[in-house]
Design a protein around this motif. Structure first.
Motif, PDB file in Angstrom:
ATOM      1  N   ASP A   1       0.400  -0.998  -0.150  1.00  0.00           N
ATOM      2  CA  ASP A   1      -0.239  -0.007  -0.556  1.00  0.00           C
ATOM      3  C   ASP A   1       0.705   1.068   0.040  1.00  0.00           C
ATOM      4  OD1 ASP A   1      -2.549   1.856   0.792  1.00  0.00           O
ATOM      5  OD2 ASP A   1      -2.636   1.127   1.761  1.00  0.00           O
ATOM      6  N   ALA A   2       1.004   2.017  -1.153  1.00  0.00           N
ATOM      7  CA  ALA A   2       1.646   3.280  -1.155  1.00  0.00           C
ATOM      8  C   ALA A   2       1.127   4.430  -1.596  1.00  0.00           C
ATOM      9  CB  ALA A   2       3.484   2.745  -2.071  1.00  0.00           C
ATOM     10  N   GLY A   3       0.109   4.493  -2.291  1.00  0.00           N
ATOM     11  CA  GLY A   3      -1.421   5.315  -2.321  1.00  0.00           C
ATOM     12  C   GLY A   3      -1.249   5.616  -4.045  1.00  0.00           C
ATOM     13  N   PRO A   4      -1.607   6.267  -4.656  1.00  0.00           N
ATOM     14  CA  PRO A   4      -1.695   6.989  -6.136  1.00  0.00           C
ATOM     15  C   PRO A   4      -1.150   8.487  -6.496  1.00  0.00           C
ATOM     16  CG  PRO A   4      -3.706   7.848  -4.531  1.00  0.00           C
ATOM     17  CD  PRO A   4      -3.134   6.829  -3.843  1.00  0.00           C
ATOM     18  N   TYR A   5       0.486   8.349  -5.762  1.00  0.00           N
ATOM     19  CA  TYR A   5       1.695   9.511  -5.621  1.00  0.00           C
ATOM     20  C   TYR A   5       1.728   9.094  -6.725  1.00  0.00           C
ATOM     21  CZ  TYR A   5      -1.920   9.379  -0.723  1.00  0.00           C
ATOM     22  OH  TYR A   5      -2.346   8.998  -0.568  1.00  0.00           O
ATOM     23  N   MET A   6       2.056   8.350  -7.133  1.00  0.00           N
ATOM     24  CA  MET A   6       3.842   8.169  -8.461  1.00  0.00           C
ATOM     25  C   MET A   6       3.529   9.316  -9.098  1.00  0.00           C
ATOM     26  SD  MET A   6       5.039   5.944  -6.335  1.00  0.00           S
ATOM     27  CE  MET A   6       4.711   4.465  -5.391  1.00  0.00           C
ATOM     28  N   THR A   7       4.471   9.491  -9.854  1.00  0.00           N
ATOM     29  CA  THR A   7       4.655  11.190 -10.705  1.00  0.00           C
ATOM     30  C   THR A   7       5.904  11.476 -11.354  1.00  0.00           C
ATOM     31  OG1 THR A   7       5.782  12.987  -9.144  1.00  0.00           O
ATOM     32  CG2 THR A   7       3.444  12.717  -8.797  1.00  0.00           C
ATOM     33  N   GLY A   8       7.148  10.460 -11.002  1.00  0.00           N
ATOM     34  CA  GLY A   8       8.147  10.206 -11.625  1.00  0.00           C
ATOM     35  C   GLY A   8       8.352   8.583 -11.808  1.00  0.00           C
ATOM     36  N   TYR A   9       8.874   8.325 -12.768  1.00  0.00           N
ATOM     37  CA  TYR A   9       9.580   7.601 -13.633  1.00  0.00           C
ATOM     38  C   TYR A   9      10.970   7.503 -13.869  1.00  0.00           C
ATOM     39  CZ  TYR A   9       9.598   3.027 -15.606  1.00  0.00           C
ATOM     40  OH  TYR A   9       9.905   1.555 -16.031  1.00  0.00           O
ATOM     41  N   GLY A  10      11.274   6.714 -13.964  1.00  0.00           N
ATOM     42  CA  GLY A  10      13.257   6.720 -14.762  1.00  0.00           C
ATOM     43  C   GLY A  10      14.015   5.713 -13.946  1.00  0.00           C
ATOM     44  N   THR A  11      14.832   5.439 -14.911  1.00  0.00           N
ATOM     45  CA  THR A  11      15.547   3.731 -14.982  1.00  0.00           C
ATOM     46  C   THR A  11      17.264   4.577 -14.325  1.00  0.00           C
ATOM     47  OG1 THR A  11      17.417   4.802 -16.974  1.00  0.00           O
ATOM     48  CG2 THR A  11      15.147   3.984 -17.186  1.00  0.00           C
ATOM     49  N   GLY A  12      17.986   3.638 -13.280  1.00  0.00           N
ATOM     50  CA  GLY A  12      18.723   3.039 -11.970  1.00  0.00           C
ATOM     51  C   GLY A  12      20.365   2.743 -12.471  1.00  0.00           C
ATOM     52  N   THR A  13      20.877   3.324 -12.624  1.00  0.00           N
ATOM     53  CA  THR A  13      23.123   2.285 -12.969  1.00  0.00           C
ATOM     54  C   THR A  13      23.143   2.930 -11.048  1.00  0.00           C
ATOM     55  OG1 THR A  13      22.511   1.828 -14.765  1.00  0.00           O
ATOM     56  CG2 THR A  13      24.319   1.392 -13.151  1.00  0.00           C
ATOM     57  N   GLU A  14      22.861   2.166  -9.967  1.00  0.00           N
ATOM     58  CA  GLU A  14      23.402   2.310  -8.989  1.00  0.00           C
ATOM     59  C   GLU A  14      24.783   1.585  -8.712  1.00  0.00           C
ATOM     60  OE1 GLU A  14      22.120   2.873  -4.551  1.00  0.00           O
ATOM     61  OE2 GLU A  14      21.253   2.317  -5.624  1.00  0.00           O
ATOM     62  N   CYS A  15      25.910   2.579  -8.201  1.00  0.00           N
ATOM     63  CA  CYS A  15      27.171   1.614  -7.394  1.00  0.00           C
ATOM     64  C   CYS A  15      27.527   2.276  -6.330  1.00  0.00           C
ATOM     65  CB  CYS A  15      28.146   1.994  -8.405  1.00  0.00           C
ATOM     66  SG  CYS A  15      30.068   1.213  -8.357  1.00  0.00           S
TER      67      CYS A  15
END
Length: 231
Positions: free
Chosen positions: A156-170
């Protein structure tokens, strides 16, 4: 992309749901290429992409993560991660393979679904869907060619998602990616039309994209390919 990375850095991280699985490291060292969209004037209700990760490093010094992520106004991050640790045997991976698991990060820590090994040439289909109750997000991870289930998680995280992106995290002075990644047919569906959503697209560190388009008056946005170079 910065709003996603800032939220990720601020999360208090712990592990649950995978026996003997390693926990995420708070320290951030560097980031690879990325492509992102947002924030939207609307909110995201579905996002799907297929990731071809390329071969993982044969040895690993720190922790390397590949992910498509979504952020929301409460600080939660919906992120299925492909992971390279010094020892990836916790998910059954062998040399050159990744561990993949559906995860969510927030002030509560890290919560995970079960994990599976994936090879560099595998097509990993990652879908985030907001259920009809408008609060529950379901992550579904499958092999795009065979349909085999790889991981899943619901929260349950709610209808608040406004951004989407890829990540390459080191993290922790990791061994970076040794092969390019490719995201195929990324489709983001909004609750209502936002004709300016495409104007927010951004790329960093050599990542490129092709085929940005919209349909249904700006409600559905598609990126044909996202190409992220090796670090």
């Amino acid at each position: 992309m910065q709003h996603l990375l800032t939220l990720l850095a601020g999360a208090s991280l712990a592990t649950a749901g995978v026996l003997n699985a390693p926990s995420r490291i708070i320290k951030r060292d560097s980031w690879g290429g990325s492509v992102s969209l947002g924030p939207s004037k609307s909110t995201i209700v579905n996002a799907v992409t297929t990731l071809i990760p390329g071969t993982a490093p044969s040895t690993q010094n720190g922790e390397l993560f590949l992910w498509p992520g979504m952020s929301n106004g409460t600080g939660d991050l919906i992120q299925t991660t492909l992971e390279s640790w010094p020892d990836n045997s916790w998910c059954g991976a062998t040399t050159g393979q990744w561990c993949v698991r559906a995860s969510v990060f927030g002030g509560f820590g890290q919560l995970d679904g079960t994990a599976s090994p994936v090879s560099g040439s595998d097509k990993v289909r990652i879908e985030y869907n907001l259920e009809s109750d408008d609060t529950t997000w379901v992550q579904t991870v499958t092999n795009a060619d065979t349909g085999a289930a790889l991981s899943s998680y619901s929260i349950d995280a709610g209808p608040y998602m406004t951004g989407y992106g890829t990540g390459t995290e080191c993290d922790d002075s990791c061994t970076g990616t040794i092969a390019a990644q490719q995201y195929l047919n990324t489709v983001i569906t909004l609750a209502s039309a936002d004709t300016t959503f495409g104007d927010t697209i951004a790329s960093a560190s050599g990542a490129t994209y092709t085929g940005l388009s919209s349909s249904q008056g700006g409600k559905v946005w598609t990126i044909s390919t996202i190409n992220v170079p090796a670090m």
